[in-house]
Design an enzyme around this catalytic site. Structure first.
Site, PDB file in Angstrom:
ATOM      1  N   GLY A 190      23.973  13.077  -4.030  1.00  0.00           N
ATOM      2  CA  GLY A 190      24.080  12.205  -5.190  1.00  0.00           C
ATOM      3  C   GLY A 190      24.402  12.989  -6.447  1.00  0.00           C
ATOM      4  CB  CYS A 210      23.822  17.745  -1.362  1.00  0.00           C
ATOM      5  SG  CYS A 210      24.575  18.595  -2.767  1.00  0.00           S
ATOM      6  CE1 TYR A 211      18.989  14.226  -7.415  1.00  0.00           C
ATOM      7  CE2 TYR A 211      18.519  12.547  -5.768  1.00  0.00           C
ATOM      8  CZ  TYR A 211      18.305  13.086  -7.028  1.00  0.00           C
ATOM      9  OH  TYR A 211      17.399  12.505  -7.882  1.00  0.00           O
ATOM     10  CG  ASP A 249      38.367  -7.299   8.447  1.00  0.00           C
ATOM     11  OD1 ASP A 249      38.331  -6.395   9.300  1.00  0.00           O
ATOM     12  OD2 ASP A 249      38.418  -7.072   7.221  1.00  0.00           O
ATOM     13  CE  LYS A 254      39.802  -3.280   7.695  1.00  0.00           C
ATOM     14  NZ  LYS A 254      40.171  -4.713   7.532  1.00  0.00           N
TER      15      LYS A 254
END
Length: 527
Positions: free
Chosen positions: A59, A86-87, A240, A383
């Site tokens: 983040g 990371c964060y 879709d 997707k």
């Protein structure tokens, strides 16, 4: 049996990383179901989800700030493995007693090489190279301003870089892990192996999330949800809505009614292709609504692309609503082809920020007006997963893997005012471009390709006649996520062939150009 594919599940908490959706996809590629939730999820929501493991995303915030996001303390009491990225690693550090400081001269952005100094299950037997003193080396992608300067007392250092002492840390007993780099991006060469080690080996998840099982589960859930009642679906012919239609068809057969609105803004012969495939080949019950004049009348004189989008969406909803009202006594459910990114992007959390570039239209809002219950069979799928399910259902590859087509169709690929003659010219030019890409075996090697109609006349010479006619621009891009894109370096011979065919075969076009703008600064569509 319904629910089997959810037996193993991973919870990913989103702290705002640009790679959060990619992280979800990486876990699902391993065959394990996972969901992305906001970082401020409650203890009760975590308990209800019952994860086998939890991943804290990266983040943009800094844990040094007192008001920066923090994870629920319950995460560390739930008795399941936790991986911080990371964060997320820095959150684990500060919430469990370690320390993080800002570094001005030791920041790491981009490539770094991590030396593994402790044999941890997270990275055991995973390496890109080996150092002169025998340490396994990993090529990773870093992106951080802050550094962990001390780790919680019950953690160990697993790996370091030259400028980051704590690149990987672990509490092997509690199965808490932190990595200062991003394993979900392709730049971290062994990143998927690290995620696989955490999800399958440390969390002991089973790979049950497969296209076949997803299809079986979705059909069973539809039957359980709908029973003997009837469903209406707006079928566009896009990926879709097509997959949604086929799932419902397999689940409830004739109890599904599809409404296909031909707005006159479709690709060449697309209406006939949709009806041939779904009505004649697969046997779906389709209500065909020819509406070209209605849409073009509503768009007359309108040039602003955002206004055009809204008009097209509004007219579509009105027509669909009319058809649904006509069938209302027989219909209890409204189906939509909502997919998981739609859910993620529309979710509201305390960290959400958005800036409108362009609006999107669907049939949102119709359930309230029509007093129908909503069914969204694809709402948990990305997707690429939707396409795989489509193949399982028997839909043709060339339909499922066609390049993206905007919801408003040619309404935003005709610049300025939309007229029938403009759409007809554009349809034929676009068809020639796509045909030539297929002939050159390049269609599936570019991410998206299409033609744009520019209503600015240009002088051309056809035989001995001087012509003053509009321009067609060709657009082809290469991208992974469609957030950024580079223009496709198509062969000059191909572009020459496309240009010659368009000018020679289409009376009304005198010039063809090729768009070499990247995204950013340009968008993929012109509008």
């Amino acid at each position: 049996m319904t629910g089997n594919i959810y037996t193993s599940r991973i919870l990913i908490l989103n702290f705002g990383s640009q790679y959060s959706q990619l992280l979800v996809r990486r876990v699902r590629e391993l065959g394990v179901y996972c969901e992305l939730r906001a970082w401020d999820i409650t203890e009760m929501q975590i308990r209800d989800f019952a994860p086998h493991g939890i991943i804290l995303s990266g983040g943009p915030e800094s844990t040094i700030k007192s008001n920066s996001p923090r994870a629920s303390e319950y995460i560390f009491q739930a008795g399941v493995p936790v991986l911080g990225i990371c964060y997320g690693m820095q959150i684990i550090t500060v919430q469990l007693g370690g320390q993080v400081n800002k570094t001005t001269n030791l920041r790491e952005f981009g490539y770094a090489q991590v030396a593994v100094i402790t044999n941890s299950p997270l990275v055991q037997n995973i390496q890109d190279d080996i150092s002169s003193n025998g340490q396994p080396l990993l090529d990773v992608w870093m992106s951080h301003n802050d550094n962990v300067t001390s780790i919680p007392h019950d953690f160990i250092t697993v790996a370091s870089t030259k400028t980051c002492k704590f690149a990987i840390v672990a509490n092997e007993i509690k199965r808490f892990y932190g990595v200062q780099f991003h394993p979900e991006v392709t730049h971290t060469k062994q990143g998927q192996h690290i995620i696989k080690r955490f999800v399958l080996d440390i969390c002991c998840c089973q790979a049950l999330w497969t296209p076949t099982q997803i299809k079986i589960n979705a059909i069973a859930r539809i039957r359980e949800q709908v029973g003997d009642e009837r469903v209406i679906l707006g079928l566009s012919g896009g990926v879709d809505s097509s997959v949604t239609a086929m799932l419902l068809h397999y689940a409830i057969g004739d109890h599904l009614t599809c409404v296909f609105v031909d707005n006159g803004l479709l690709r060449f012969d697309e209406a006939n292709q949709v009806l041939e495939m779904f009505r004649n080949h697969f046997g779906l019950n389709i209500v065909y609504v020819p509406s070209e004049n209605r849409f073009l009348s509503a768009l007359a004189g309108i040039k602003d692309p955002e206004v055009k989008r809204k008009i097209i969406g509004r007219v579509f909803i009105k027509i669909f609503e009319e058809q649904a009202q006509r069938l209302k006594s027989d219909i209890q459910w409204l189906a939509q082809g909502t997919i998981y990114p739609d859910i993620i992007e529309s979710a509201v959390s305390t960290t959400s920020k958005a800036h409108m570039i362009k609006s999107h239209h669907n049939v949102g809002g119709l359930p309230k007006k029509l007093k129908m219950r909503l069914i969204e069979p694809l709402k948990e799928l990305f997707k690429d997963e939707v396409r795989k399910i489509g193949l399982e259902l028997g839909l043709p590859y060339d339909i499922l893997y066609r390049h993206p087509f905007p919801g408003p169709g040619l309404g935003v690929r005709v610049l300025g005012e939309v007229k029938k003659e403009y759409c007809d010219l554009l349809r034929r030019a676009d068809l020639i471009f796509i045909e030539e890409l297929h002939k050159a075996n390049l269609y599936y090697k570019v991410s998206q390709a299409f033609a744009v109609f520019i209503p600015i006349s240009s002088v051309g010479i056809m035989g001995d006649s001087r012509k003053y006619q509009p321009v067609i621009s060709l657009r082809a891009v290469e991208t992974i996520d469609f957030m950024t894109a580079q223009w496709a370096h198509l062969p000059y011979e191909l572009l020459e062939s496309v240009s010659n065919r368009i000018i020679n075969e289409i009376d009304g076009i005198s010039r063809v150009v090729y768009d070499i703008s990247g995204k950013p600064p340009a968008t993929i569509e012109w509008e």
